[in-house]
Design a protein around this motif. Structure first.
Motif, PDB file in Angstrom:
ATOM      1  N   GLY A 174       4.615   0.026  47.699  1.00  0.00           N
ATOM      2  CA  GLY A 174       5.057  -0.150  46.322  1.00  0.00           C
ATOM      3  C   GLY A 174       6.484   0.275  46.051  1.00  0.00           C
ATOM      4  O   GLY A 174       6.936   0.217  44.896  1.00  0.00           O
ATOM      5  N   THR A 175       7.226   0.661  47.096  1.00  0.00           N
ATOM      6  CA  THR A 175       8.587   1.174  46.898  1.00  0.00           C
ATOM      7  C   THR A 175       9.474   0.194  46.144  1.00  0.00           C
ATOM      8  O   THR A 175      10.210   0.578  45.226  1.00  0.00           O
ATOM      9  N   ALA A 176       9.416  -1.068  46.507  1.00  0.00           N
ATOM     10  CA  ALA A 176      10.297  -2.067  45.900  1.00  0.00           C
ATOM     11  C   ALA A 176       9.933  -2.387  44.459  1.00  0.00           C
ATOM     12  O   ALA A 176      10.646  -3.138  43.790  1.00  0.00           O
ATOM     13  N   PHE A 177       8.836  -1.798  43.964  1.00  0.00           N
ATOM     14  CA  PHE A 177       8.391  -2.099  42.604  1.00  0.00           C
ATOM     15  C   PHE A 177       8.742  -0.990  41.619  1.00  0.00           C
ATOM     16  O   PHE A 177       8.304  -1.019  40.466  1.00  0.00           O
ATOM     17  N   ARG A 178       9.538  -0.032  42.084  1.00  0.00           N
ATOM     18  CA  ARG A 178       9.978   1.012  41.153  1.00  0.00           C
ATOM     19  C   ARG A 178      11.078   0.507  40.222  1.00  0.00           C
ATOM     20  O   ARG A 178      11.275   1.072  39.149  1.00  0.00           O
ATOM     21  N   TYR A 179      11.794  -0.550  40.643  1.00  0.00           N
ATOM     22  CA  TYR A 179      12.899  -1.054  39.820  1.00  0.00           C
ATOM     23  C   TYR A 179      12.424  -1.571  38.463  1.00  0.00           C
ATOM     24  O   TYR A 179      13.008  -1.212  37.429  1.00  0.00           O
ATOM     25  N   PRO A 180      11.386  -2.410  38.389  1.00  0.00           N
ATOM     26  CA  PRO A 180      10.958  -2.879  37.065  1.00  0.00           C
ATOM     27  C   PRO A 180      10.288  -1.800  36.221  1.00  0.00           C
ATOM     28  O   PRO A 180      10.103  -2.001  35.012  1.00  0.00           O
ATOM     29  N   ILE A 181       9.911  -0.690  36.838  1.00  0.00           N
ATOM     30  CA  ILE A 181       9.369   0.424  36.053  1.00  0.00           C
ATOM     31  C   ILE A 181      10.520   1.132  35.340  1.00  0.00           C
ATOM     32  O   ILE A 181      10.425   1.487  34.163  1.00  0.00           O
ATOM     33  N   LYS A 182      11.624   1.308  36.044  1.00  0.00           N
ATOM     34  CA  LYS A 182      12.792   1.983  35.474  1.00  0.00           C
ATOM     35  C   LYS A 182      13.516   1.082  34.471  1.00  0.00           C
ATOM     36  O   LYS A 182      13.930   1.533  33.403  1.00  0.00           O
ATOM     37  N   ASN A 183      13.685  -0.194  34.816  1.00  0.00           N
ATOM     38  CA  ASN A 183      14.357  -1.166  33.949  1.00  0.00           C
ATOM     39  C   ASN A 183      13.421  -2.356  33.751  1.00  0.00           C
ATOM     40  O   ASN A 183      13.464  -3.316  34.510  1.00  0.00           O
ATOM     41  N   PRO A 184      12.586  -2.311  32.730  1.00  0.00           N
ATOM     42  CA  PRO A 184      11.581  -3.372  32.549  1.00  0.00           C
ATOM     43  C   PRO A 184      12.191  -4.750  32.322  1.00  0.00           C
ATOM     44  O   PRO A 184      13.198  -4.901  31.637  1.00  0.00           O
ATOM     45  N   ALA A 185      11.586  -5.736  32.947  1.00  0.00           N
ATOM     46  CA  ALA A 185      11.924  -7.152  32.776  1.00  0.00           C
ATOM     47  C   ALA A 185      10.758  -7.942  33.353  1.00  0.00           C
ATOM     48  O   ALA A 185       9.997  -7.421  34.180  1.00  0.00           O
ATOM     49  N   PRO A 186      10.576  -9.188  32.935  1.00  0.00           N
ATOM     50  CA  PRO A 186       9.477  -9.992  33.473  1.00  0.00           C
ATOM     51  C   PRO A 186       9.541 -10.099  34.996  1.00  0.00           C
ATOM     52  O   PRO A 186      10.619 -10.177  35.586  1.00  0.00           O
ATOM     53  N   ILE A 187       8.374 -10.105  35.609  1.00  0.00           N
ATOM     54  CA  ILE A 187       8.271 -10.079  37.070  1.00  0.00           C
ATOM     55  C   ILE A 187       7.589 -11.360  37.547  1.00  0.00           C
ATOM     56  O   ILE A 187       6.551 -11.770  37.015  1.00  0.00           O
ATOM     57  N   GLN A 224       1.748   2.349  38.047  1.00  0.00           N
ATOM     58  CA  GLN A 224       2.298   1.038  37.702  1.00  0.00           C
ATOM     59  C   GLN A 224       2.921   0.363  38.916  1.00  0.00           C
ATOM     60  O   GLN A 224       2.764  -0.845  39.116  1.00  0.00           O
ATOM     61  N   GLN A 225       3.637   1.145  39.737  1.00  0.00           N
ATOM     62  CA  GLN A 225       4.216   0.595  40.970  1.00  0.00           C
ATOM     63  C   GLN A 225       3.122  -0.006  41.845  1.00  0.00           C
ATOM     64  O   GLN A 225       3.264  -1.125  42.352  1.00  0.00           O
ATOM     65  N   GLU A 226       2.058   0.753  42.033  1.00  0.00           N
ATOM     66  CA  GLU A 226       0.974   0.289  42.894  1.00  0.00           C
ATOM     67  C   GLU A 226       0.268  -0.917  42.285  1.00  0.00           C
ATOM     68  O   GLU A 226      -0.120  -1.854  42.994  1.00  0.00           O
ATOM     69  N   GLN A 227       0.114  -0.905  40.959  1.00  0.00           N
ATOM     70  CA  GLN A 227      -0.515  -2.032  40.288  1.00  0.00           C
ATOM     71  C   GLN A 227       0.305  -3.299  40.479  1.00  0.00           C
ATOM     72  O   GLN A 227      -0.228  -4.363  40.808  1.00  0.00           O
ATOM     73  N   LEU A 228       1.622  -3.208  40.280  1.00  0.00           N
ATOM     74  CA  LEU A 228       2.493  -4.366  40.455  1.00  0.00           C
ATOM     75  C   LEU A 228       2.483  -4.843  41.902  1.00  0.00           C
ATOM     76  O   LEU A 228       2.456  -6.050  42.169  1.00  0.00           O
ATOM     77  N   ARG A 229       2.511  -3.883  42.817  1.00  0.00           N
ATOM     78  CA  ARG A 229       2.455  -4.245  44.237  1.00  0.00           C
ATOM     79  C   ARG A 229       1.201  -5.050  44.529  1.00  0.00           C
ATOM     80  O   ARG A 229       1.250  -6.077  45.220  1.00  0.00           O
ATOM     81  N   ASN A 230       0.069  -4.607  44.011  1.00  0.00           N
ATOM     82  CA  ASN A 230      -1.196  -5.293  44.266  1.00  0.00           C
ATOM     83  C   ASN A 230      -1.221  -6.689  43.639  1.00  0.00           C
ATOM     84  O   ASN A 230      -1.717  -7.641  44.247  1.00  0.00           O
ATOM     85  N   ILE A 231      -0.670  -6.801  42.433  1.00  0.00           N
ATOM     86  CA  ILE A 231      -0.639  -8.103  41.762  1.00  0.00           C
ATOM     87  C   ILE A 231       0.168  -9.112  42.580  1.00  0.00           C
ATOM     88  O   ILE A 231      -0.272 -10.240  42.829  1.00  0.00           O
ATOM     89  N   ILE A 232       1.370  -8.697  42.987  1.00  0.00           N
ATOM     90  CA  ILE A 232       2.247  -9.601  43.741  1.00  0.00           C
ATOM     91  C   ILE A 232       1.650  -9.915  45.107  1.00  0.00           C
ATOM     92  O   ILE A 232       1.643 -11.080  45.541  1.00  0.00           O
TER      93      ILE A 232
END
Length: 253
Positions: A174-187, A224-232
């Motif tokens: 999930g490392t690469a998914f910390r960016y949208p947590i810090k600066n939210p934008a559609p993924i 949230q990072q892990e959740q986004l990682r799993n979704i993608i």
């Protein structure tokens, strides 16, 4: 899937470097500068427009890349978005973002800056090299922030290492998914799949776009990072079922 592959590649781990460059161990100089100036951005936009015109016929007629579901990005044409993709084409993955977005940045490995001729131009073309030291990390994150604040598309390949024509989605953290947590934008995610070409020896590539996705607001940042990682990851896996031709077979050694 058709299993008449032309080549077999053996690997030990999903993090193996299948494609190696002459300067594979290159690291950013300690005084490397991540550019943020207005002039640099203007020149970068000009260069991106030139690149887009040059690579469009290459993507279509030489690399045989076709992009599906592009319409989902239309409402975000002038807005910041994150786009995650599987990493299966050394040249195609470099060119594809220019076919998808008109203003962009791409997170890349530092050895790409040593490529002949084009290497030094990559930062102006939108490449943000991953830093080697903690001291460089602040400037790197600042460049990532700039990409979102300037309403650009930020392309990220979480698998990190390119595996040519791979039809599997390699596990990534999930490392690469910390960016949208810090600066939210559609993924969004883009998944490259391969089908046998009727006219060429190499397969054609069909790229599927999916999204937008958002983190669950009731979770903490790590969750949230892990959740986004799993979704993608799950979405890419679902799209990978559309591979119908295994041009290169990867076998665990």
């Amino acid at each position: 899937m058709t299993h008449k592959q032309r080549r077999t590649i053996f690997y030990h781990n999903y993090t193996d470097d299948i494609v190696t460059l002459a300067h594979q161990d290159y690291q950013l100089p300690s005084k490397y500068r991540y550019h943020h100036s207005r002039l640099f951005n203007i020149m970068g936009r000009l260069l991106q427009n030139i690149v887009r015109m040059v690579i469009s016929p290459i993507c279509l007629w030489i690399l045989h890349i076709h992009i599906k579901n592009r319409k989902i990005l239309m409402p975000y044409r002038n807005k910041a978005v994150y786009i995650y993709g599987n990493h299966t084409a050394p040249l195609g993955d470099a060119f594809m973002p220019f076919r998808i977005s008109h203003r962009l940045n791409v997170i890349v490995a530092p050895e790409n800056l040593k490529l002949p001729v084009i290497g030094p131009l990559l930062p102006m073309g939108g490449a943000i090299p991953v830093p080697n030291t903690i001291h460089q990390y602040r400037e790197f994150l600042s460049s990532v922030d700039d990409s979102i604040h300037q309403n650009k598309s930020l392309f990220i390949y979480p698998e990190a290492h390119v595996w040519p024509y791979a039809t599997i989605i390699r596990p990534f953290d999930g490392t690469a998914f910390r960016y949208p947590i810090k600066n939210p934008a559609p993924i969004f995610c883009m998944t490259t799949t391969y089908q046998k070409s009727r006219w060429h020896k190499k397969p054609k590539a069909t790229v599927y776009l999916d999204g937008p996705f958002q983190p669950e607001p009731n979770l903490n940042s790590k969750q949230q990072q892990e959740q986004l990682r799993n979704i993608i990851f799950n979405q890419m896996n679902q799209r990978s079922k559309l591979n119908t031709y295994e041009y290169v077979k990867y076998v665990k050694h």
